[in-house]
Scaffold this motif. Structure first.
Motif, PDB file in Angstrom:
ATOM      1  N   ALA A 460       0.834  -1.199   0.000  1.00 44.14           N
ATOM      2  CA  ALA A 460       0.000   0.000   0.000  1.00 44.14           C
ATOM      3  C   ALA A 460       0.870   1.252   0.000  1.00 44.14           C
ATOM      4  O   ALA A 460       0.525   2.261  -0.621  1.00 44.14           O
ATOM      5  CB  ALA A 460      -0.928  -0.014   1.215  1.00 44.14           C
ATOM      6  N   HIS A 461       2.005   1.192   0.714  1.00 40.80           N
ATOM      7  CA  HIS A 461       2.931   2.319   0.706  1.00 40.80           C
ATOM      8  C   HIS A 461       3.675   2.416  -0.626  1.00 40.80           C
ATOM      9  O   HIS A 461       3.926   3.504  -1.122  1.00 40.80           O
ATOM     10  CB  HIS A 461       3.953   2.162   1.842  1.00 40.80           C
ATOM     11  N   ALA A 462       4.038   1.259  -1.179  1.00 39.59           N
ATOM     12  CA  ALA A 462       4.924   1.247  -2.347  1.00 39.59           C
ATOM     13  C   ALA A 462       4.194   1.544  -3.650  1.00 39.59           C
ATOM     14  O   ALA A 462       4.718   2.258  -4.516  1.00 39.59           O
ATOM     15  CB  ALA A 462       5.625  -0.110  -2.446  1.00 39.59           C
ATOM     16  N   VAL A 463       2.986   0.992  -3.825  1.00 36.65           N
ATOM     17  CA  VAL A 463       2.294   1.133  -5.116  1.00 36.65           C
ATOM     18  C   VAL A 463       0.893   1.691  -4.973  1.00 36.65           C
ATOM     19  O   VAL A 463       0.205   1.907  -5.977  1.00 36.65           O
ATOM     20  CB  VAL A 463       2.237  -0.225  -5.851  1.00 36.65           C
ATOM     21  N   GLY A 464       0.427   1.882  -3.739  1.00 37.79           N
ATOM     22  CA  GLY A 464      -0.931   2.360  -3.514  1.00 37.79           C
ATOM     23  C   GLY A 464      -1.822   1.253  -2.983  1.00 37.79           C
ATOM     24  O   GLY A 464      -1.617   0.068  -3.266  1.00 37.79           O
ATOM     25  N   ALA A 465      -2.823   1.627  -2.198  1.00 40.39           N
ATOM     26  CA  ALA A 465      -3.682   0.634  -1.541  1.00 40.39           C
ATOM     27  C   ALA A 465      -4.461  -0.200  -2.541  1.00 40.39           C
ATOM     28  O   ALA A 465      -4.581  -1.429  -2.391  1.00 40.39           O
ATOM     29  CB  ALA A 465      -4.636   1.335  -0.571  1.00 40.39           C
ATOM     30  N   ARG A 466      -5.023   0.429  -3.577  1.00 37.55           N
ATOM     31  CA  ARG A 466      -5.844  -0.316  -4.520  1.00 37.55           C
ATOM     32  C   ARG A 466      -5.042  -1.343  -5.299  1.00 37.55           C
ATOM     33  O   ARG A 466      -5.409  -2.524  -5.331  1.00 37.55           O
ATOM     34  CB  ARG A 466      -6.546   0.663  -5.483  1.00 37.55           C
ATOM     35  N   PRO A 467      -3.907  -0.976  -5.935  1.00 37.57           N
ATOM     36  CA  PRO A 467      -3.139  -2.000  -6.654  1.00 37.57           C
ATOM     37  C   PRO A 467      -2.629  -3.106  -5.732  1.00 37.57           C
ATOM     38  O   PRO A 467      -2.646  -4.282  -6.110  1.00 37.57           O
ATOM     39  CB  PRO A 467      -1.976  -1.201  -7.262  1.00 37.57           C
ATOM     40  N   ALA A 468      -2.196  -2.737  -4.531  1.00 41.94           N
ATOM     41  CA  ALA A 468      -1.709  -3.765  -3.603  1.00 41.94           C
ATOM     42  C   ALA A 468      -2.829  -4.730  -3.238  1.00 41.94           C
ATOM     43  O   ALA A 468      -2.639  -5.952  -3.188  1.00 41.94           O
ATOM     44  CB  ALA A 468      -1.138  -3.114  -2.349  1.00 41.94           C
ATOM     45  N   ALA A 469      -4.029  -4.190  -2.988  1.00 42.07           N
ATOM     46  CA  ALA A 469      -5.166  -5.044  -2.643  1.00 42.07           C
ATOM     47  C   ALA A 469      -5.539  -5.957  -3.803  1.00 42.07           C
ATOM     48  O   ALA A 469      -5.890  -7.126  -3.608  1.00 42.07           O
ATOM     49  CB  ALA A 469      -6.361  -4.170  -2.248  1.00 42.07           C
ATOM     50  N   GLU A 470      -5.465  -5.448  -5.017  1.00 44.98           N
ATOM     51  CA  GLU A 470      -5.794  -6.271  -6.185  1.00 44.98           C
ATOM     52  C   GLU A 470      -4.823  -7.446  -6.314  1.00 44.98           C
ATOM     53  O   GLU A 470      -5.239  -8.583  -6.579  1.00 44.98           O
ATOM     54  CB  GLU A 470      -5.747  -5.413  -7.451  1.00 44.98           C
ATOM     55  N   VAL A 471      -3.535  -7.184  -6.122  1.00 44.17           N
ATOM     56  CA  VAL A 471      -2.542  -8.255  -6.256  1.00 44.17           C
ATOM     57  C   VAL A 471      -2.713  -9.281  -5.133  1.00 44.17           C
ATOM     58  O   VAL A 471      -2.703 -10.493  -5.382  1.00 44.17           O
ATOM     59  CB  VAL A 471      -1.119  -7.671  -6.246  1.00 44.17           C
ATOM     60  N   VAL A 472      -2.891  -8.824  -3.914  1.00 40.37           N
ATOM     61  CA  VAL A 472      -3.045  -9.755  -2.792  1.00 40.37           C
ATOM     62  C   VAL A 472      -4.327 -10.571  -2.939  1.00 40.37           C
ATOM     63  O   VAL A 472      -4.338 -11.779  -2.676  1.00 40.37           O
ATOM     64  CB  VAL A 472      -3.014  -8.995  -1.452  1.00 40.37           C
ATOM     65  N   ALA A 473      -5.411  -9.938  -3.386  1.00 39.26           N
ATOM     66  CA  ALA A 473      -6.660 -10.684  -3.609  1.00 39.26           C
ATOM     67  C   ALA A 473      -6.459 -11.758  -4.664  1.00 39.26           C
ATOM     68  O   ALA A 473      -6.983 -12.875  -4.539  1.00 39.26           O
ATOM     69  CB  ALA A 473      -7.769  -9.717  -4.035  1.00 39.26           C
ATOM     70  N   MET A 474      -5.695 -11.450  -5.692  1.00 42.13           N
ATOM     71  CA  MET A 474      -5.434 -12.413  -6.762  1.00 42.13           C
ATOM     72  C   MET A 474      -4.581 -13.578  -6.260  1.00 42.13           C
ATOM     73  O   MET A 474      -4.904 -14.749  -6.492  1.00 42.13           O
ATOM     74  CB  MET A 474      -4.723 -11.709  -7.919  1.00 42.13           C
ATOM     75  N   VAL A 475      -3.518 -13.276  -5.545  1.00 46.03           N
ATOM     76  CA  VAL A 475      -2.586 -14.320  -5.112  1.00 46.03           C
ATOM     77  C   VAL A 475      -3.192 -15.189  -4.014  1.00 46.03           C
ATOM     78  O   VAL A 475      -2.968 -16.398  -3.962  1.00 46.03           O
ATOM     79  CB  VAL A 475      -1.265 -13.679  -4.627  1.00 46.03           C
ATOM     80  N   SER A 476      -4.009 -14.598  -3.157  1.00 42.73           N
ATOM     81  CA  SER A 476      -4.540 -15.345  -2.011  1.00 42.73           C
ATOM     82  C   SER A 476      -5.652 -16.298  -2.394  1.00 42.73           C
ATOM     83  O   SER A 476      -5.985 -17.193  -1.623  1.00 42.73           O
ATOM     84  CB  SER A 476      -5.053 -14.375  -0.950  1.00 42.73           C
TER      85      SER A 476
END
Length: 858
Positions: A460-476
């Protein structure tokens, strides 16, 4: 008193468990009970409303409290809520509701709420008192899911503080007494047994001609066989009664899709449905709902989901592949993943029982009786084989690190727990005492693996909350990216082209809300915060979550920072990238693994600078000194974990060179030094004295010499490091005890004077052979007239004589010369004197002179 909220007579009509409701009421007088009932008896449908009615009857305050019922899977929780709501004449979200990951349907009037174990665990962490909850029903505890096991221990502890909390565990197998002992306070909780109401069941065996699995998983020919077997069996069942539905069990979602496709091609006029955790809610509801009048016959292809967690109505035929998918942890490679294994016999029996709930049924097993006999009796508890990182964090937050003090069904395996604790320390989630830190408590709130939670926090700090959430939702959520490329999959999910896009979007929005919570946004920014190229966002988040899985291409394979090597799946679009952030790497063999034993299933590309930023704590810059090819050498190495970034030769320091020799000896053993004959003979002599006389004669085994390396070899380490050869006899003499050393030649002489006057060498046993005997090999003629049996070690160890022919071949082995001359010698003489006529073979060996010469020369 107002009427009870549920009409148990209506809900329980026709359900076998209705016959034990009175017994269960009596058992719950103490607040705890265990229900043992096979699948299909109606325990999931009828026990929760019974408990709700009991709470209503006992209520003295403003409300009776909600009944929370755990189901091991989201599909099961939703299906159970839907069925109970239907039988109660209400909609889901009113009297009966459910809460699963990304989907909550409850209201102020909800009295029975079906949840997954993970949901209840996080509620316990938020408030162990469970306000507003009057009872918890743990369903399907026999499946031994990791989270369910944790709930057993945690809820037993909660009930010690909340005596009003009603607690029920339900099991479909005979292990109910185990849970009764865990949940009871001092004495086991009462067990209410509901027998199965099975109709006759016909078992047929239909083994496939080839293998069921190979190095890549389930074989396509076997899936073809399962589909053909199911189609033929269903056709026969329809011919018999025209109404039978079929349930086909295969291990995973991919196999479900393959078998369903084949069945749709061959079963005309039949509705083929898929049932697993990744199909949409509407499809799940369709598969778990009864067939309506006028609907075509159905074949439901399912994973083990339909074994016991939920009931598929109308089934009279079961086709069983005999395979299951279970988590397995590869500690050596630091990987955990799902692997295809033989199902347990208990699981196979539960699958078969699904066919005989409504009337006579049939199960067709796609394997033979020998395979059945070899299947394990029970399934492996998840905690015995799974990654324990999430469990260890939950227990630390609970205040019971490692499960200490909790009444768990089984203790957490020590090696896997130690690995999990190491990971959590690396995430900053645990302090030195194993307690959860503020960061750890923050990560525990996120309903994903703690490493992915860390990826969400830092991403969330590095790329923004939305992109980070999208990647984590995909991987999890265990998506299968095309070619293993997560960046490509993310683009398809964003565009809505992937089948799971809607569910992924809901999960991403939920994780974004968590990531933008003030507690998260106030956390310290990671080193990778800053500008991240748009095409590297996925790789950055994955690398922040799993820095030990940053990988660099090395020839045809990739080397991960953890030290694991892995190949790429054939045709993967990732092959051209030098650096990857790997989200999923699993054990495998064959072409994809490229001889590494592992294959990358999901990854995203990134470049070296970003890899170094995301995994900064793994960066090292050090001089590495090694002892190889007989000498010490050194290189200055900059590395990212196990990945070397640069390496420059430098001159080793004397101290580092000595340490390199020590390390090489510890790893490869003393054989690395090359023992001379003299040093080896001395070591053997000392070993015999140590084995037979003990102290003060030194232990000269490899382990003992390595422990005392500085006492005997320190002065020679510099010479060894420089590549000079060292005779180990003089260093070994430094270990000789004084004054006993003066007796070495007396107690363990190098040679023995035999009857002929020759001095024969004594061959002592190997240093690691405590029972070995010293041996003298000598020609038989040199011992004529010798009656004594010499011994060493102060007369304690007789010398073993190998008496040789004139050609040096063994004729006899003895440690009693007198007995040899009086007995076996006569036979030896008869056999040898014709072969060696030039050598003496007297009839009386006692009086013949001992000699090393021929008869003529003598």
């Amino acid at each position: 008193m107002s009427p009870v909220p549920f009409d148990l007579a209506r809900i329980g009509a026709g359900l076998p468990v209705a016959g034990v409701l009175g017994e269960l009421r009596a058992a719950l007088a103490g607040g705890v009970a265990v229900v043992q009932a096979p699948p299909g008896t109606g325990k999931t449908t009828l026990v929760p409303p019974l408990v709700a009615d009991l709470l209503h009857e006992r209520a003295t305050g403003p409300g009776p409290g909600r009944v929370v019922v755990t189901q091991p899977r989201r599909v099961a929780a939703r299906a159970a809520a839907r069925r109970l709501a239907h039988l109660a004449g209400t909609r889901v979200g009113a009297l009966v509701g459910h809460t699963v990951r990304g989907d909550r349907r409850t209201g102020a009037g909800t009295l029975v709420e079906f949840v997954t174990p993970g949901v209840l665990l996080r509620r316990l962490l938020q408030d162990p008192g469970l306000p507003g909850v009057g009872a918890v029903v743990l369903d399907e505890v026999h499946e031994r899911g990791l989270e369910s096991d944790l709930l057993v221990g945690m809820l037993a502890e909660v009930r010690q503080l909340r005596e009003d909390l009603v607690l029920v565990a339900m099991s479909a197998t005979l292990d109910a007494p185990r849970f009764a002992g865990l949940l009871g306070e001092g004495v086991p909780a009462p067990v209410v047994d509901c027998p199965a109401a099975l109709h006759p069941l016909t078992v047929r065996w239909a083994p496939a001609p080839g293998r069921r699995t190979d190095e890549r998983g389930v074989t396509r020919p076997f899936l073809d066989h399962v589909a053909r077997t199911a189609a033929d069996a269903h056709a026969r069942a329809l011919a018999r009664d025209g109404a039978a539905d079929a349930l086909v069990f295969v291990p995973g979602a991919w196999e479900v899709a393959q078998v369903a496709r084949r069945l749709r091609e061959t079963c005309r006029g039949t509705e083929v449905l898929e049932l697993h955790g990744r199909v949409g809610a509407a499809e799940q509801d369709r598969a778990t709902s009864g067939r309506r009048p006028g609907d075509p016959p159905r074949v439901v292809v399912s994973t083990s989901l339909a074994e016991s967690s939920l009931t598929v109505p109308g089934v009279r035929l079961v086709v069983d592949s005999g395979l299951s998918r279970e988590p397995r942890r590869d500690a050596g490679r630091g990987m955990t993943g799902l692997v295809t294994v033989a199902a347990s016999r208990a699981s196979a029996e539960q699958r078969a029982g699904r066919a005989a709930r409504l009337g006579p049924g049939e199960v067709v097993r796609c394997y033979d009786e020998r395979t059945w006999a070899a299947m394990p009796r029970h399934l492996t508890p998840e905690l015995a084989a799974a990654d324990l990182t999430g469990a260890a964090l939950l227990l630390a937050c609970w205040g019971a690190p490692g499960g200490r003090g909790l009444p768990l069904p089984d203790p957490l395996p020590a090696p896997a727990l130690a690995d999990a604790v190491t990971v959590l320390h690396g995430l900053g989630a645990l302090d030195e005492d194993g307690r959860a830190t503020a960061t750890g408590r923050l990560l525990a709130v996120v309903p994903v693996d703690p490493r992915l939670a860390r990826g969400l926090l830092d991403g969330a700090h590095a790329v923004g909350a939305r992109p980070a959430a999208e990647v984590v939702a995909m991987v999890s959520d265990d998506h299968r990216p095309p070619g293993g490329d997560l960046t490509r999959l993310l683009a398809e999910l964003r565009a809505g082209r992937a089948p799971e896009a809607r569910r992924w979007a809901d999960e991403a929005r939920r994780l974004e809300r968590i990531a933008t919570d003030p507690a998260f946004s106030a956390a310290p920014a990671p080193p990778a915060a800053g500008d991240v190229p748009a095409d590297s966002v996925t790789g950055a988040v994955v690398a922040l979550a799993l820095p030990e899985r940053v990988a660099r291409k090395m020839g045809d394979t990739y080397l991960l920072a953890s030290g694991t090597r892995a190949g790429l799946a054939p045709g993967s679009g990732l092959a051209g990238h030098e650096w990857l952030a790997v989200a999923d790497v699993t054990r495998a063999s064959g072409q994809a693994a490229a001889g590494t034993g592992a294959v990358v299933r999901a990854a995203a590309a990134l470049d070296r600078p970003l890899a170094e930023r995301c995994a900064e704590h793994l960066l090292t810059d050090e001089v590495r000194t090694r002892f190889e090819d007989g000498r010490a050498s050194a290189r200055r190495v900059r590395a990212l974990g196990a990945i070397e970034l640069s390496s420059t030769p430098v001159r080793p320091t004397p101290a580092a060179a000595r340490e390199a020799v020590r390390a090489a000896l510890a790893e490869q053993g003393l054989g690395l030094l090359g023992w001379s004959d003299g040093a080896d003979r001395l070591r053997r002599r000392l070993a015999l004295l140590h084995h037979r006389l003990g102290d003060p004669w030194p232990d000269v085994s490899d382990a003992a010499l390595l422990d005392r390396l500085d006492e005997w070899l320190a002065p020679e380490l510099d010479a060894l490091a420089a590549g000079r050869r060292v005779d180990l006899a003089p260093p070994l003499r430094r270990l000789l005890p004084w004054p006993e050393a003066a007796r070495l030649d007396e107690l363990a002489p190098e040679r023995l004077t035999v009857a002929s006057g020759s001095r024969a060498r004594i061959d002592y046993p190997a240093a690691d052979d405590p029972a070995g005997r010293p041996v003298v090999s000598v020609k038989l003629q040199e011992c004529f007239g010798w009656a004594a049996s010499p011994a060493v070690a102060g007369g304690r160890v007789p010398v073993l004589f190998h008496l040789l022919s004139p050609a040096g071949r063994p004729l006899a082995v003895t440690d009693d010369l007198a007995s040899f001359w009086s007995g076996p010698y006569a036979q030896v003489r008869a056999e040898m004197r014709g072969r060696y006529p030039r050598h003496p073979w007297p009839e009386d060996p006692w009086t013949a002179p001992a000699t090393a010469r021929t008869a003529r020369r003598s």
